[in-house]
Scaffold this motif. Sequence first.
Motif, PDB file in Angstrom:
ATOM      1  N   SER A 117       0.859  -1.177   0.000  1.00  9.13           N
ATOM      2  CA  SER A 117       0.000   0.000   0.000  1.00  9.13           C
ATOM      3  C   SER A 117       0.897   1.228   0.000  1.00  9.13           C
ATOM      4  O   SER A 117       1.590   1.497   0.974  1.00  9.13           O
ATOM      5  CB  SER A 117      -0.892  -0.017   1.246  1.00  9.13           C
ATOM      6  OG  SER A 117      -1.695   1.127   1.293  1.00  9.13           O
TER       7      SER A 117
ATOM      8  N   GLY B   8      -0.508  -3.572   3.929  1.00  6.49           N
ATOM      9  CA  GLY B   8      -0.437  -2.251   4.545  1.00  6.49           C
ATOM     10  C   GLY B   8       0.882  -1.997   5.232  1.00  6.49           C
ATOM     11  O   GLY B   8       1.531  -2.907   5.735  1.00  6.49           O
TER      12      GLY B   8
ATOM     13  N   SER C 127       1.326  -0.490   7.998  1.00  8.00           N
ATOM     14  CA  SER C 127       1.246  -0.444   9.458  1.00  8.00           C
ATOM     15  C   SER C 127       1.319  -1.821  10.091  1.00  8.00           C
ATOM     16  O   SER C 127       1.117  -1.980  11.280  1.00  8.00           O
ATOM     17  CB  SER C 127      -0.065   0.229   9.879  1.00  8.00           C
ATOM     18  OG  SER C 127      -1.160  -0.503   9.362  1.00  8.00           O
TER      19      SER C 127
ATOM     20  N   PRO D 150      -0.997   3.027   5.383  1.00 13.99           N
ATOM     21  CA  PRO D 150      -1.983   2.133   6.008  1.00 13.99           C
ATOM     22  C   PRO D 150      -2.822   1.419   4.954  1.00 13.99           C
ATOM     23  O   PRO D 150      -3.136   1.971   3.897  1.00 13.99           O
ATOM     24  CB  PRO D 150      -2.836   3.085   6.846  1.00 13.99           C
ATOM     25  CG  PRO D 150      -1.905   4.219   7.161  1.00 13.99           C
ATOM     26  CD  PRO D 150      -1.053   4.380   5.930  1.00 13.99           C
ATOM     27  N   ILE D 151      -3.213   0.204   5.265  1.00 14.16           N
ATOM     28  CA  ILE D 151      -3.924  -0.646   4.321  1.00 14.16           C
ATOM     29  C   ILE D 151      -5.239  -0.026   3.853  1.00 14.16           C
ATOM     30  O   ILE D 151      -5.652  -0.230   2.712  1.00 14.16           O
ATOM     31  CB  ILE D 151      -4.128  -2.064   4.921  1.00 14.16           C
ATOM     32  CG1 ILE D 151      -4.726  -3.014   3.900  1.00 14.16           C
ATOM     33  CG2 ILE D 151      -4.969  -2.018   6.182  1.00 14.16           C
ATOM     34  CD1 ILE D 151      -3.901  -3.227   2.680  1.00 14.16           C
ATOM     35  N   GLU D 152      -5.896   0.756   4.701  1.00 18.19           N
ATOM     36  CA  GLU D 152      -7.165   1.378   4.309  1.00 18.19           C
ATOM     37  C   GLU D 152      -7.003   2.262   3.080  1.00 18.19           C
ATOM     38  O   GLU D 152      -7.853   2.260   2.186  1.00 18.19           O
ATOM     39  CB  GLU D 152      -7.745   2.207   5.465  1.00 18.19           C
ATOM     40  CG  GLU D 152      -8.139   1.414   6.676  1.00 18.19           C
ATOM     41  CD  GLU D 152      -6.994   1.156   7.657  1.00 18.19           C
ATOM     42  OE1 GLU D 152      -7.271   0.561   8.709  1.00 18.19           O
ATOM     43  OE2 GLU D 152      -5.846   1.537   7.366  1.00 18.19           O
TER      44      GLU D 152
ATOM     45  N   GLY E  64      -1.385  -5.139   9.689  1.00 16.89           N
ATOM     46  CA  GLY E  64      -1.897  -4.281  10.749  1.00 16.89           C
ATOM     47  C   GLY E  64      -3.348  -4.536  11.112  1.00 16.89           C
ATOM     48  O   GLY E  64      -3.971  -3.707  11.767  1.00 16.89           O
TER      49      GLY E  64
ATOM     50  N   ASP F  24     -11.365  -3.694  12.220  1.00 19.61           N
ATOM     51  CA  ASP F  24     -10.441  -3.560  11.087  1.00 19.61           C
ATOM     52  C   ASP F  24     -10.931  -4.383   9.896  1.00 19.61           C
ATOM     53  O   ASP F  24     -10.876  -3.935   8.748  1.00 19.61           O
ATOM     54  CB  ASP F  24      -9.030  -4.026  11.464  1.00 19.61           C
ATOM     55  CG  ASP F  24      -8.346  -3.135  12.478  1.00 19.61           C
ATOM     56  OD1 ASP F  24      -8.744  -1.960  12.614  1.00 19.61           O
ATOM     57  OD2 ASP F  24      -7.412  -3.630  13.148  1.00 19.61           O
TER      58      ASP F  24
END
Length: 180
Positions: free
Chosen positions: A31, A54, A56, A73-75, A101, A107
């Motif tokens: 990511s 991600g 994190s 971060p993966i989001e 993460g 999550d």
Amino acid sequence: HDIYSIEDLEGLLQRLGACNPAARLAVKITSGNNVGTIAAGCVKAGADKVQISGGSGGTGAATQTDKYNTGLPIEFGIAEAENTLIQQGLRENVTLGADGGIRTGEDIVKLLTLGANEVSIGTLLLIAQQKCIFCKRCASQRCPAHITRTVSKYLGSSSDAKRFRDEYDSLTDEDHQMAR
């Protein structure tokens, strides 16, 4: 690695596909900046699945520089990849996976809502099943739980499967409560 372009990736995926035409071909990417464009390139090159990792989380075996100075971060990665794949008309052609993460049921729900088809929860299960104390020393050969040492003293026990199942059930319960 020796993949420096989408053309290189396409050639590799074609060779792998020729070895086993029934196999689903997956590409794992980080990511980061332009992850959507990279994911689209992977799909165009022939990937059946794009796994986005991600910044994190991910593997404790990564070098300190990689672990703390690369990736987002993966989001962000899942959201960007989902949007880019939809815009380019490629979303129906690929399974989108997420890892790195992910530690709670919240999550998991968040990533599925952002577009992931699959979520991997390795660190959480490592802690639950193998008595990992999450000291972040995986790459140093100084793991106090002896999980990531070259000569591991960890042999497992019959209670490990129960801890794994209990953690999985807890996540499932948390996800069901959020879905209500």
